[in-house]
Every structure is written in C-alpha cells, then in structure tokens.
Design an enzyme around this catalytic site. Structure first.
Site, PDB file in Angstrom:
ATOM      1  N   GLU A  40       0.697  -0.697   0.349  1.00 43.39           N
ATOM      2  CA  GLU A  40       0.282  -0.104   0.121  1.00 43.39           C
ATOM      3  C   GLU A  40       0.765   1.462  -0.244  1.00 43.39           C
ATOM      4  OE1 GLU A  40      -2.792  -0.197   3.626  1.00 43.39           O
ATOM      5  OE2 GLU A  40      -2.556   2.455   2.838  1.00 43.39           O
ATOM      6  N   ARG A  44       1.436  10.503   1.265  1.00 42.79           N
ATOM      7  CA  ARG A  44       1.959  11.559   1.783  1.00 42.79           C
ATOM      8  C   ARG A  44       2.458  11.878   1.485  1.00 42.79           C
ATOM      9  NH1 ARG A  44       1.550   6.971   7.602  1.00 42.79           N
ATOM     10  NH2 ARG A  44      -0.792   6.588   7.075  1.00 42.79           N
ATOM     11  N   LYS A 128     -11.009  -0.703   6.620  1.00 44.10           N
ATOM     12  CA  LYS A 128      -9.630  -0.583   8.011  1.00 44.10           C
ATOM     13  C   LYS A 128     -10.475  -0.017   8.980  1.00 44.10           C
ATOM     14  CE  LYS A 128      -6.219   3.093   7.888  1.00 44.10           C
ATOM     15  NZ  LYS A 128      -4.517   3.231   6.860  1.00 44.10           N
TER      16      LYS A 128
HETATM   17  C1  3PG Z   1      -1.671   3.789   8.338  1.00 47.97           C
HETATM   18  O1  3PG Z   1      -2.234   4.835   7.699  1.00 47.97           O
HETATM   19  O2  3PG Z   1      -1.899   2.477   7.298  1.00 47.97           O
HETATM   20  C2  3PG Z   1      -0.695   3.793   9.227  1.00 47.97           C
HETATM   21  O3  3PG Z   1       0.031   4.975   9.346  1.00 47.97           O
HETATM   22  C3  3PG Z   1      -0.190   2.617   9.909  1.00 47.97           C
HETATM   23  O4  3PG Z   1       0.012   2.798  10.788  1.00 47.97           O
HETATM   24  P1  3PG Z   1       1.910   2.146  11.612  1.00 47.97           P
HETATM   25  O5  3PG Z   1       2.555   3.164  10.944  1.00 47.97           O
HETATM   26  O6  3PG Z   1       1.808   2.765  13.047  1.00 47.97           O
HETATM   27  O7  3PG Z   1       2.032   0.689  11.603  1.00 47.97           O
END
Ligand code: 3PG
Length: 209
Positions: A40, A44, A128
């Site tokens: 994924e 960002r 999600k």
């Molecule tokens: C996401 O967007 O799914 C999260 O930022 C992932 O979370 P993590 O960085 O705590 O694994």
C-alpha cells in the site's frame, strides 16, 4: 482473484511512504523476497503515483494499492497510476463513491459504529480500522464483531509483537502496518532488513494459520 480474497490470503499489508520513486522497485523486490506480495503506497508524499506505476510495471504479480487517499485529487492520481485498491484513513463518502463508480475496491477508515454503518450503507464490507491501537484495539474489534458483519483491516500501532492477535480475530481479514518498511530503512537503502522483517512477519503468520 477478488482483491479482498488476495488481501485476506496475504494477511499483511505494508503501509509504505516513499520520498522518491527510485526506492519503489528495490522496496517491492525486498518485500517479495521476504514473502509479502502486496504493497500500500501512501499519498503522504508526491512520490506515490510514480511509485505505484513502477511497482506495477516491474512486478506485475504484486498487488499494489494506494494509501492515505485523502481527496478526489489523490484518488484520480491513484486510478491513473493503476492502483488495484484504495485505502483511506477516514470515511469520505466522495472517495468511496468515486471508487464504487469505477469498480475499484476501496477500504475507508472507521473507528465507530456510526461510521461502520455509513460505510456498510454504501455497500462496503471491508473497512480499515484506524488508528487501531488508539481506538480501542482488539476489544473494540471484538465488540464490533458482535454487531456487524463488516470485516476489518486494522492499522495504526501494530507491530511484530501484536499484529498476530489482531489477525486471529474473526472479523479481521488482514493487518496493515509500517514497521517492516519504516522510513529510515528505506531512506538508508537497508532493503535487506526490510526483507528480514517481512520474512519474520510471514513466518509468524505461517506458524499461526
Ligand atoms: C496507516 O496509515 O495505515 C498507518 O499509518 C500505519 O500505522 P503504523 O505506522 O502505526 O504501522
């Protein structure tokens, strides 16, 4: 195969943030070597769309989705780049409708019964759960399972020590996380460590399913 069946077979979705599309190919290669065939790539950074394209071209067998799809502009770029699915941190009906209209699987983020119902009302069955650890974690997902048929992809605060407990829940199809593809690892070009962490995740899953 249906995208959700593939996610459910993979059981893990690395959440990736790339500063440069140049890292996309070695990163995908490192994940595949560790036994993870899904990525994924989050919007960002500006590198997202180009990175998705590169992975699709160089590793056609890998399932590549777009993450952190925050608005229709992101969604259009993700579609143009060939993302096979889209993930969003929140529930934005405009993004959901955009994907439904184009038959692109979409996984919007929810944390509450009201949001679950709004998403289910639009015909979605996989959501999600984000940010998982901060939003009640495993007890919250168990409670949601007692009420809703929806399935979840928890992300946010998961790691090598806790993800398997999420994965064992009846309403979880796959877990997402960034711990095996952390920014410093990618930026320093430590792809061997990414392969090692990915293989560790795969080993834990194999030992439990
Ligand atoms: C996401 O967007 O799914 C999260 O930022 C992932 O979370 P993590 O960085 O705590 O694994």
């Amino acid at each position: 195969m249906n995208i959700f069946n593939r996610l459910s077979d993979e059981k893990i979705v690395p959440v990736i943030k790339l500063q440069s599309p140049d890292s996309a190919t070695p990163l995908a290669d490192a994940l595949i070597k560790g036994g993870i065939n899904v990525a994924e790539v989050t919007f960002r950074t500006d590198a997202a769309a180009e990175s998705i394209k590169k992975i699709r071209t160089n590793f056609p067998e890998m399932l590549v989705g777009a993450g952190t799809v925050l608005n229709l502009e992101n969604a259009k770029k993700a579609e143009d780049a060939g993302a096979s699915f889209m993930v969003a941190p929140g529930f934005n009906p405009k993004i959901v409708q955009f994907c439904l209209d184009r038959k692109i699987p979409v996984v919007p983020g929810v944390t509450s019964p009201s949001e679950v119902e709004q998403a289910m009302e639009m015909g979605l069955e996989v959501l999600k759960f984000f940010p998982a650890e901060l939003s009640g974690g495993i007890p919250m997902l168990k409670t949601l399972a007692s009420v809703y048929t929806a399935k979840f992809m928890p992300t946010g605060g998961l790691n090598a020590d806790n993800f398997i407990d999420y994965l064992k829940l009846s309403n979880v199809i796959a877990c997402g996380g960034s711990w095996m593809v952390g920014g410093p690892l990618v930026e320093s070009g430590n792809f061997e460590e990414i392969t090692r962490l990915s293989a560790e995740v795969r080993r834990i899953i194999k030992a439990n399913f």
